[in-house]
Scaffold this active site. Structure first.
Site, PDB file in Angstrom:
ATOM      1  N   TYR A  91      13.182  22.539   6.400  1.00  0.00           N
ATOM      2  CA  TYR A  91      12.217  21.425   6.411  1.00  0.00           C
ATOM      3  C   TYR A  91      12.598  20.369   5.374  1.00  0.00           C
ATOM      4  O   TYR A  91      12.735  19.182   5.695  1.00  0.00           O
ATOM      5  CB  TYR A  91      10.817  21.982   6.133  1.00  0.00           C
ATOM      6  CG  TYR A  91       9.735  20.927   6.006  1.00  0.00           C
ATOM      7  CD1 TYR A  91       9.388  20.116   7.084  1.00  0.00           C
ATOM      8  CD2 TYR A  91       9.030  20.756   4.809  1.00  0.00           C
ATOM      9  CE1 TYR A  91       8.382  19.161   6.971  1.00  0.00           C
ATOM     10  CE2 TYR A  91       8.022  19.810   4.695  1.00  0.00           C
ATOM     11  CZ  TYR A  91       7.704  19.000   5.777  1.00  0.00           C
ATOM     12  OH  TYR A  91       6.716  18.056   5.656  1.00  0.00           O
TER      13      TYR A  91
HETATM   14  N1  LIG Z   1       0.373  18.651   6.300  1.00  0.00           N
HETATM   15  C1  LIG Z   1       0.973  18.508   5.121  1.00  0.00           C
HETATM   16  O1  LIG Z   1       0.642  19.197   4.134  1.00  0.00           O
HETATM   17  C2  LIG Z   1       2.065  17.488   4.948  1.00  0.00           C
HETATM   18  C3  LIG Z   1       2.515  17.248   3.644  1.00  0.00           C
HETATM   19  C4  LIG Z   1       3.522  16.312   3.443  1.00  0.00           C
HETATM   20  C5  LIG Z   1       4.057  15.631   4.526  1.00  0.00           C
HETATM   21  N2  LIG Z   1       3.604  15.886   5.780  1.00  0.00           N
HETATM   22  C6  LIG Z   1       4.218  15.135   6.882  1.00  0.00           C
HETATM   23  O2  LIG Z   1       3.200  14.471   7.589  1.00  0.00           O
HETATM   24  C7  LIG Z   1       3.595  14.285   8.950  1.00  0.00           C
HETATM   25  C8  LIG Z   1       2.460  14.693   9.872  1.00  0.00           C
HETATM   26  O3  LIG Z   1       2.178  16.065   9.657  1.00  0.00           O
HETATM   27  P1  LIG Z   1       0.761  16.742  10.006  1.00  0.00           P
HETATM   28  O4  LIG Z   1       0.402  17.586   8.864  1.00  0.00           O
HETATM   29  O5  LIG Z   1      -0.189  15.744  10.521  1.00  0.00           O
HETATM   30  O6  LIG Z   1       1.227  17.722  11.182  1.00  0.00           O
HETATM   31  P2  LIG Z   1       0.666  18.020  12.629  1.00  0.00           P
HETATM   32  O7  LIG Z   1      -0.822  18.007  12.636  1.00  0.00           O
HETATM   33  O8  LIG Z   1       1.373  19.248  13.075  1.00  0.00           O
HETATM   34  O9  LIG Z   1       1.182  16.787  13.483  1.00  0.00           O
HETATM   35  C9  LIG Z   1       2.539  16.627  13.753  1.00  0.00           C
HETATM   36  C10 LIG Z   1       2.666  15.548  14.807  1.00  0.00           C
HETATM   37  O10 LIG Z   1       4.045  15.392  15.142  1.00  0.00           O
HETATM   38  C11 LIG Z   1       4.170  15.430  16.572  1.00  0.00           C
HETATM   39  N3  LIG Z   1       5.471  15.949  16.961  1.00  0.00           N
HETATM   40  C12 LIG Z   1       6.035  17.128  16.595  1.00  0.00           C
HETATM   41  N4  LIG Z   1       7.214  17.289  17.229  1.00  0.00           N
HETATM   42  C13 LIG Z   1       7.403  16.177  17.989  1.00  0.00           C
HETATM   43  C14 LIG Z   1       8.419  15.762  18.883  1.00  0.00           C
HETATM   44  N5  LIG Z   1       9.502  16.522  19.141  1.00  0.00           N
HETATM   45  N6  LIG Z   1       8.288  14.563  19.496  1.00  0.00           N
HETATM   46  C15 LIG Z   1       7.184  13.796  19.282  1.00  0.00           C
HETATM   47  N7  LIG Z   1       6.192  14.137  18.460  1.00  0.00           N
HETATM   48  C16 LIG Z   1       6.294  15.316  17.818  1.00  0.00           C
HETATM   49  C17 LIG Z   1       3.028  16.338  17.010  1.00  0.00           C
HETATM   50  O11 LIG Z   1       2.636  16.074  18.331  1.00  0.00           O
HETATM   51  P3  LIG Z   1       3.032  16.940  19.630  1.00  0.00           P
HETATM   52  O12 LIG Z   1       2.991  18.386  19.235  1.00  0.00           O
HETATM   53  O13 LIG Z   1       1.974  16.532  20.605  1.00  0.00           O
HETATM   54  O14 LIG Z   1       4.371  16.460  20.024  1.00  0.00           O
HETATM   55  C18 LIG Z   1       1.913  15.912  16.069  1.00  0.00           C
HETATM   56  O15 LIG Z   1       1.252  14.791  16.578  1.00  0.00           O
HETATM   57  C19 LIG Z   1       4.884  15.104   9.126  1.00  0.00           C
HETATM   58  O16 LIG Z   1       5.997  14.246   9.100  1.00  0.00           O
HETATM   59  C20 LIG Z   1       4.907  16.005   7.904  1.00  0.00           C
HETATM   60  O17 LIG Z   1       6.224  16.340   7.523  1.00  0.00           O
HETATM   61  C21 LIG Z   1       2.620  16.792   6.019  1.00  0.00           C
END
Ligand SMILES: NC(=O)c1ccc[n+]([C@@H]2O[C@H](COP(=O)([O-])OP(=O)(O)OC[C@H]3O[C@@H](n4cnc5c(N)ncnc54)[C@H](OP(=O)(O)O)[C@@H]3O)[C@@H](O)[C@H]2O)c1
Length: 291
Positions: free
Chosen positions: A184
């Protein structure tokens, strides 16, 4: 009933940052702007899309799950906002080419790209020998897909002399590397560095970039890791507040308060910090073996 100790919100803010944006300022910045939000079917992306649409942006929703994108789009439209779904797998370069062609045909431009879609994996290297696909999949969604999308959008942005790219990255790329997060963090770091490099080539053409080094957010992504569920984290709406500030104010980056010193110390004291994390990993593993 909320069982968290008093002072918890302050702790959350200190560790993860709470730099949001007032509604009026956001409206001023995004009204009638075309904003593409990847990963807007769930979590941070969904909350960001809803907030931007409420502020008057024309929001383009991108993720794989078409039905969920339609739920988000319908909710936005029901509240008087404008949203359009473009179901796309960002791991497929040809699908990204089709996506951008469709968007430019339908809307003529993209003013802001919020590159938010992401895939997280937490797995020790001992459990990864047969799982090279973990590295391939995280890179496809966290690095190669976002880079391809930027490459497809840049010609039209540069031609118009305007565009903004917001990268939703992680505080983990600014803190010392952590055991089990190799696939990651390496993929998130790759896009972070790539975007910072090209940013130097783009500013003179009117295209700017902002990176949000996001702290912990309680979403579908963090939910499978029990340790993360007990730690102080943001709600998706609080995280979206930070992303919206990046959209409106175009800062170079948004970084949680405690991450800056951790970043500096980690660079200054590389060996001791690596040893410290090594001890933490070994203790966790020993405890698991004796349970
Ligand atoms: N949650 C945390 O603690 C955290 C911390 C730091 C950074 N982040 C970053 O924040 C961002 C959003 O994360 P989140 O926590 O909101 O996660 P999440 O709820 O799992 O959402 C991830 C999103 O990415 C989409 N996605 C995944 N694979 C994809 C693909 N192959 N093509 C198109 N869309 C895709 C998913 O939609 P589908 O499954 O419908 O495709 C979903 O809408 C990420 O980049 C993550 O690295 C998160």
């Amino acid at each position: 009933m909320d069982k968290r100790p008093p002072g918890w919100p302050l702790l959350v803010a200190l560790i993860n940052g709470r730099s949001g944006i007032p509604d009026a300022r956001l409206v001023e910045a995004v009204r009638d702007k075309v904003v593409l939000v990847t990963g807007s079917s769930y979590g941070i992306g969904e909350a960001t899309a809803r907030r931007l649409a409420a502020a008057g942006a024309i929001v383009l929703l991108v993720a794989r799950t078409a039905e969920q994108l339609d739920v988000v789009a319908s909710g936005i439209k029901a509240s008087g906002g404008r949203a359009f779904s473009y179901p796309t797998n960002l791991a497929e370069p040809a699908a990204i080419e089709r996506l951008v062609a469709d968007i430019l045909r339908d809307h003529g431009r993209v003013d802001v790209l919020v590159s938010n879609a992401g895939k997280s994996i937490r797995r020790s290297i001992a459990d990864s020998y047969q799982r090279f696909h973990d590295i391939e999949r995280t890179n496809a969604v966290n690095y190669l897909g976002p880079a391809k999308l930027v490459l497809e959008l840049l010609p039209s942005m540069r031609e118009r002399g305007a565009g903004h790219i917001v990268n939703v990255s992680t505080a983990g790329v600014r803190t010392p590397p952590m055991a089990r997060w190799s696939a990651y963090l390496a993929s998130k770091s790759a896009f972070d560095v790539w975007l910072r490099c090209i940013s130097q080539e783009l500013r003179h053409d009117g295209v700017t970039t902002s990176t949000v080094y996001m702290g912990l957010v309680h979403t579908r992504m963090s939910e499978p890791t029990p340790l993360l569920n007990s730690l102080p984290g943001l709600t998706p709406e609080q995280a979206a507040d930070q992303v919206c500030r990046a959209v409106a104010e175009r800062p170079h980056n948004i970084t949680p308060p405690l991450v800056r010193p951790a970043d500096a110390l980690g660079n200054l004291l590389r060996v001791p910090t690596d040893r410290l994390f090594e001890q933490y990993f070994r203790r966790g593993n020993t405890r698991k073996r004796t349970q």
